[in-house]
Enzyme design. Sequence first.
Site, PDB file in Angstrom:
ATOM      1  N   CYS A 130      10.895-101.684 -66.366  1.00 12.60           N
ATOM      2  CA  CYS A 130       9.473-101.639 -66.861  1.00 12.60           C
ATOM      3  C   CYS A 130       9.122 -99.963 -66.897  1.00 12.60           C
ATOM      4  O   CYS A 130       8.717 -99.665 -68.030  1.00 12.60           O
ATOM      5  CB  CYS A 130       8.557-102.358 -65.850  1.00 12.60           C
ATOM      6  SG  CYS A 130       8.606-101.943 -64.281  1.00 12.60           S
ATOM      7  N   HIS A 242       1.609 -99.420 -65.355  1.00 15.43           N
ATOM      8  CA  HIS A 242       2.435 -98.250 -64.682  1.00 15.43           C
ATOM      9  C   HIS A 242       1.885 -97.055 -65.538  1.00 15.43           C
ATOM     10  O   HIS A 242       1.701 -96.969 -66.564  1.00 15.43           O
ATOM     11  CB  HIS A 242       3.685 -98.362 -65.057  1.00 15.43           C
ATOM     12  CG  HIS A 242       4.500 -99.357 -64.180  1.00 15.43           C
ATOM     13  ND1 HIS A 242       3.740-100.128 -63.169  1.00 15.43           N
ATOM     14  CD2 HIS A 242       5.873 -99.879 -64.174  1.00 15.43           C
ATOM     15  CE1 HIS A 242       4.632-101.051 -62.616  1.00 15.43           C
ATOM     16  NE2 HIS A 242       5.818-101.000 -63.090  1.00 15.43           N
TER      17      HIS A 242
END
Length: 342
Positions: A130, A242
């Site tokens: 990710c 994130h």
Amino acid sequence: MGYRVAVVGATGAVGRELLKTLAERKFPVKEVAALASGRSAGSDVSFGDKTVLKVQNLETFDFTGWDIGLFSPGAAVSAIHAPRAAAAGCIVIDNTSQFRMEPDVPLVVPEVNPQALTRIRRGIIANPNCSTIQMVVALKPLHDRFRIRRVVVATYQSVSGAGKEGMDELLLQSRRSLVHDQIVPQQFTKQIAFNCIPHIDKFMEDGSTKEEWKMVVETRKILDPDIKVIATCVRVPVFIGHAEAVNVEFENPVTVAEARAVLRDAPGVTVMDTRDDGGYITPLECQGEDDTFVSRIRKDPTVENGLAFWCVADNLRKGAALNAVQIAETLIAQGLLAKKAA
């Protein structure tokens, strides 16, 4: 026209996001199967607003006749069942780390290296980590224009990267912290509530963590093997999204204005960089969004031809489910997946 799509790990955070993304993007499905371990078999998961799927047992599922397998069950499970699905003629798009660095398995971000899909050898395509995905989406247009020499990145990664269990632990610890109850970490090495942990995945011999190693080797496999990368990956008390602080050294001269213009024209990138209070995107604001958001673009005066920027993305969407679905869409667009009548 439609395709038979099996979602493996359907009861997990990414698996549920895969089903949601397929429905939202109106992926041309003929049939969808939700698969998970035997202990989850028989439970229900949602596919779109009106459809409920009964979870089937992955162990006994026959992949014969299924076109696409979207896998997110954990690396050890993918190691067993992804090759089994591929052998049955099902194209596997695997979200785990199991196959990413195998030389005969393409590691793909559609905005960055869709040409890698022409090199499928084993019927398996790997979805990158990710944190790697959002960074290379931002780096690709800059590399094409100015050629990247070196990347230094610090990540601020949400607990959903550790699955539902990580999210549950942050919630529980936050509640206990506020009433001064004892906290005993379970999913993380230290208390995550109101804290930051510079440790994701296992430590390696050189002192890096495996998460940091993934960012290095995956970026080089996807983008360019000559790019030098060093990463520091930190778990932060955020549920979803994130963030990354990225410093880049280029071979060629680059100005902030040029970089901003290149990024604004790039697929999958939204630039929000107004240099005033709130003129940037935070992890909270990127939740549920598809793009990688780039802010705080500025000159790095410590190196020749240097830039620094901040980028955020929803790690469950672009960092996992969306990227996998986009790979499937690209396979169709490139004519690499035979169409079947609905």
